[in-house]
Design an enzyme around this catalytic site. Structure first.
Site, PDB file in Angstrom:
ATOM      1  N   TYR A 268      -2.252  -0.815  10.414  1.00 48.59           N
ATOM      2  CA  TYR A 268      -2.347  -1.079   8.981  1.00 48.59           C
ATOM      3  C   TYR A 268      -1.088  -0.597   8.276  1.00 48.59           C
ATOM      4  O   TYR A 268      -0.492  -1.335   7.477  1.00 48.59           O
ATOM      5  CB  TYR A 268      -3.582  -0.381   8.408  1.00 48.59           C
TER       6      TYR A 268
ATOM      7  N   SER B 199       0.845  -1.183   0.000  1.00 49.69           N
ATOM      8  CA  SER B 199       0.000   0.000   0.000  1.00 49.69           C
ATOM      9  C   SER B 199       0.885   1.238   0.000  1.00 49.69           C
ATOM     10  O   SER B 199       2.041   1.184   0.431  1.00 49.69           O
ATOM     11  CB  SER B 199      -0.894   0.018   1.248  1.00 49.69           C
TER      12      SER B 199
END
Length: 265
Positions: free
Chosen positions: A162, A149
């Site tokens: 995350y 990501s």
């Protein structure tokens, strides 16, 4: 915006495992790889979507099998790998695409959410690599690509765990790339930005003003729009094909310029 290539068979004769392949980026990657000639073993916990996608791929002339698996469980990761070997005798490509998101400050993150995020974002990739690498090493060839990501490159607010798990899988790919370069193994990551997936759409619809929230996300990108799952799939295809044969240990942003903007200072 990227369009279907029409099948140039860049992966002809290759066997690819794709985790988290039943929807979003994973589904587009599964379809694209099959169009490019790969035999795809697609692992996901959503059997309904998984079987439907397999039927669609086969109706389009591609080869694909579905393995129902909870990628947060080591034994399921091992079983997905063994299925590929039992059915096709080799693994040329591993795409670690399974992932999840939880929005929470660290001190407000529950133990259950911590276990889920580390399991699906990090340990699923660790276990898939662990059980796939021996078969690649025996043949001295193979490619691994993990969906990380943009938050693995630049942090964002309200989701520290995350961010940490996505940064970890980038470093995992780089370490594997260094460990096994001389044995013919390449390992890379793609780092998607804000992509128009079912997960994002759900977040948009749950917001107080969905139209405004969507527009805000679009304007946050230098290119002025959301990315598409197919654009991420093409980036993965490039990193898994011979076109990137001299690229390993790379974290490739697919983010409309977001990280470039974030790092400009």
């Amino acid at each position: 915006m990227a369009q279907s290539c029409g099948g140039n068979a860049r992966l002809s004769g290759r066997v690819a495992i794709i985790t988290g392949g039943a929807s979003g980026i994973g589904a587009e990657t599964t379809r694209l790889f099959a169009r490019e000639g790969a035999t795809v073993v697609m692992a996901d916990r959503d059997s309904k979507r998984g079987e439907a996608l397999v039927s669609r791929v086969r109706s389009d002339g591609g080869e694909c099998v579905f393995v129902e698996a909870d990628l947060t469980q080591e034994n399921d990761c091992k079983r997905a790998t063994q299925t590929a070997i039992e059915l096709f005798g080799k693994i040329d490509i591993l795409v670690n695409n399974a992932g999840g998101f939880v929005k929470a400050l660290l001190h407000e993150t529950s133990t259950e959410d911590m276990e889920y995020l580390t399991g699906i974002n990090l340990y699923s990739a660790v276990w898939m690599c662990k059980y796939t690498l021996p078969y690649m090493l025996m043949r001295r060839k193979g490619v691994i690509c993990t969906t990380a990501s943009k938050t693995g490159l630049v942090a964002q607010r309200d989701s520290p765990l995350y961010c940490a798990t996505k940064a970890a899988v980038i470093r995992l790919m780089q370490a594997i790339a260094l460990d096994h370069a001389e044995e013919g193994i390449r390992a890379n990551a793609i780092c998607p930005g804000i992509i128009e997936t079912p997960m994002l759409e759900n977040s948009i619809q749950l917001s107080p003003d969905p139209e405004e929230f969507r527009r805000w996300n679009e304007l946050a990108q230098p290119l002025g729009r959301l990315g598409t799952p197919l654009e991420c799939a093409y980036a993965t295809l490039f990193l898994c094909s011979d076109e990137s044969s001299f690229i390993t240990g790379v974290a490739l942003p697919v983010d409309g310029g977001f990280t470039a903007m974030s790092l400009k200072h």
